[in-house]
Write a protein that holds these residues in place. Structure first.
Motif, PDB file in Angstrom:
ATOM      1  N   VAL A  40       0.864  -1.185   0.000  1.00 35.19           N
ATOM      2  CA  VAL A  40       0.000   0.000   0.000  1.00 35.19           C
ATOM      3  C   VAL A  40       0.900   1.234   0.000  1.00 35.19           C
ATOM      4  CG1 VAL A  40      -1.743   1.308   1.263  1.00 35.19           C
ATOM      5  CG2 VAL A  40      -1.873  -1.181   1.194  1.00 35.19           C
ATOM      6  N   ALA A  41       0.765   2.053  -1.037  1.00 32.20           N
ATOM      7  CA  ALA A  41       1.574   3.268  -1.143  1.00 32.20           C
ATOM      8  C   ALA A  41       1.005   4.365  -0.250  1.00 32.20           C
ATOM      9  CB  ALA A  41       1.642   3.741  -2.586  1.00 32.20           C
ATOM     10  N   ARG A  42      -0.289   4.586  -0.369  1.00 35.44           N
ATOM     11  CA  ARG A  42      -0.960   5.602   0.446  1.00 35.44           C
ATOM     12  C   ARG A  42      -2.453   5.392   0.347  1.00 35.44           C
ATOM     13  NH1 ARG A  42      -2.617  10.091  -2.937  1.00 35.44           N
ATOM     14  NH2 ARG A  42      -1.699   9.881  -5.001  1.00 35.44           N
ATOM     15  N   MET A  43      -3.165   6.098   1.200  1.00 34.07           N
ATOM     16  CA  MET A  43      -4.614   6.025   1.208  1.00 34.07           C
ATOM     17  C   MET A  43      -5.167   7.243   0.472  1.00 34.07           C
ATOM     18  SD  MET A  43      -5.011   3.261   2.897  1.00 34.07           S
ATOM     19  CE  MET A  43      -6.711   3.210   3.401  1.00 34.07           C
ATOM     20  N   ARG A  44      -6.385   7.110  -0.038  1.00 37.46           N
ATOM     21  CA  ARG A  44      -7.011   8.227  -0.737  1.00 37.46           C
ATOM     22  C   ARG A  44      -7.399   9.300   0.268  1.00 37.46           C
ATOM     23  NH1 ARG A  44     -12.953   7.947  -3.019  1.00 37.46           N
ATOM     24  NH2 ARG A  44     -13.314   8.324  -0.832  1.00 37.46           N
ATOM     25  N   GLY A  45      -7.192  10.511  -0.105  1.00 43.21           N
ATOM     26  CA  GLY A  45      -7.572  11.622   0.750  1.00 43.21           C
ATOM     27  C   GLY A  45      -8.277  12.691  -0.063  1.00 43.21           C
ATOM     28  N   ALA A  79      -7.481   2.845  -1.556  1.00 47.11           N
ATOM     29  CA  ALA A  79      -6.027   2.859  -1.441  1.00 47.11           C
ATOM     30  C   ALA A  79      -5.349   2.945  -2.800  1.00 47.11           C
ATOM     31  CB  ALA A  79      -5.555   1.603  -0.716  1.00 47.11           C
ATOM     32  N   TYR A  80      -4.125   3.462  -2.767  1.00 47.89           N
ATOM     33  CA  TYR A  80      -3.219   3.440  -3.908  1.00 47.89           C
ATOM     34  C   TYR A  80      -2.139   2.423  -3.588  1.00 47.89           C
ATOM     35  CZ  TYR A  80      -5.281   7.807  -5.561  1.00 47.89           C
ATOM     36  OH  TYR A  80      -6.151   8.756  -6.024  1.00 47.89           O
ATOM     37  N   LEU A  81      -1.798   1.594  -4.572  1.00 49.20           N
ATOM     38  CA  LEU A  81      -0.811   0.542  -4.359  1.00 49.20           C
ATOM     39  C   LEU A  81       0.505   0.887  -5.038  1.00 49.20           C
ATOM     40  CD1 LEU A  81      -2.958  -2.679  -4.904  1.00 49.20           C
ATOM     41  CD2 LEU A  81      -2.602  -1.359  -2.822  1.00 49.20           C
ATOM     42  N   ASN A  82       1.574   0.253  -4.549  1.00 45.01           N
ATOM     43  CA  ASN A  82       2.883   0.375  -5.186  1.00 45.01           C
ATOM     44  C   ASN A  82       2.865  -0.390  -6.501  1.00 45.01           C
ATOM     45  OD1 ASN A  82       4.068   1.850  -3.072  1.00 45.01           O
ATOM     46  ND2 ASN A  82       4.475  -0.019  -1.945  1.00 45.01           N
ATOM     47  N   ARG A  89      -3.628 -10.048  -4.020  1.00 43.94           N
ATOM     48  CA  ARG A  89      -2.964 -10.433  -2.764  1.00 43.94           C
ATOM     49  C   ARG A  89      -2.970  -9.278  -1.765  1.00 43.94           C
ATOM     50  NH1 ARG A  89       2.158 -12.758  -4.326  1.00 43.94           N
ATOM     51  NH2 ARG A  89       0.838 -14.509  -4.894  1.00 43.94           N
ATOM     52  N   VAL A  90      -2.655  -8.066  -2.221  1.00 42.68           N
ATOM     53  CA  VAL A  90      -2.633  -6.909  -1.323  1.00 42.68           C
ATOM     54  C   VAL A  90      -4.052  -6.569  -0.861  1.00 42.68           C
ATOM     55  CG1 VAL A  90      -2.086  -4.445  -1.147  1.00 42.68           C
ATOM     56  CG2 VAL A  90      -0.501  -5.991  -2.296  1.00 42.68           C
TER      57      VAL A  90
END
Length: 147
Positions: A40-45, A79-82, A89-90
């Protein structure tokens, strides 16, 4: 955002009073659990979240929407993923982590955790060209020998 009513936790033993948890607390717990998952790179804001972070206030509940109906708890995670991770899986790891943390911390049963992947964040690459030395003298000459 979550509802304005607090959630009453039920105790199996007699207590001195009732325990209430604000839905925003559950959003924060779910947000931290989801952002701790590898990949997980970051969450949506929102724009407001971004402005608050510029001034040093970290928004932990961003990217999570909580809805409570009766005894059921539904969580939506954005979420934003790497780049390069396995999306299924993530997403499954996010579902399990959020469900476990909410159960562990509040003893509330989660009926569903919906994961919404908003995008993929590519890795940051290092710059190949040095902007301070654009014409490097250490390049090889035309015939393959060093100068």
């Amino acid at each position: 955002m979550a509802e304005d009513t607090n959630i009453v936790l039920k105790a199996s033993e007699p207590t001195l009073g009732k325990i209430e948890v604000a839905p925003q607390v559950l959003e924060i717990v779910a947000g931290i659990a989801a952002s701790d998952v590898d990949g997980v790179a970051r969450m949506r804001g929102s724009i407001a979240n971004s402005v608050n972070e510029l001034f040093g206030k970290k928004e932990r509940g961003k990217g999570v929407k909580l809805s409570v109906t009766g005894d059921t708890l539904n969580v939506d995670v954005y979420a934003y993923l790497n780049y390069g991770v396995s999306v299924p899986r993530v997403a499954l790891a996010i579902q399990e982590q959020v469900k476990q943390q909410l159960l562990f911390m509040t003893d509330l049963r989660v009926s569903e955790v919906n994961v919404h992947i908003q995008g993929v964040i590519p890795e940051k690459t290092t710059q190949a060209v040095d902007p301070d030395n654009l014409f490097d003298d250490n390049d090889e000459s035309e015939n393959g020998e060093d100068k």
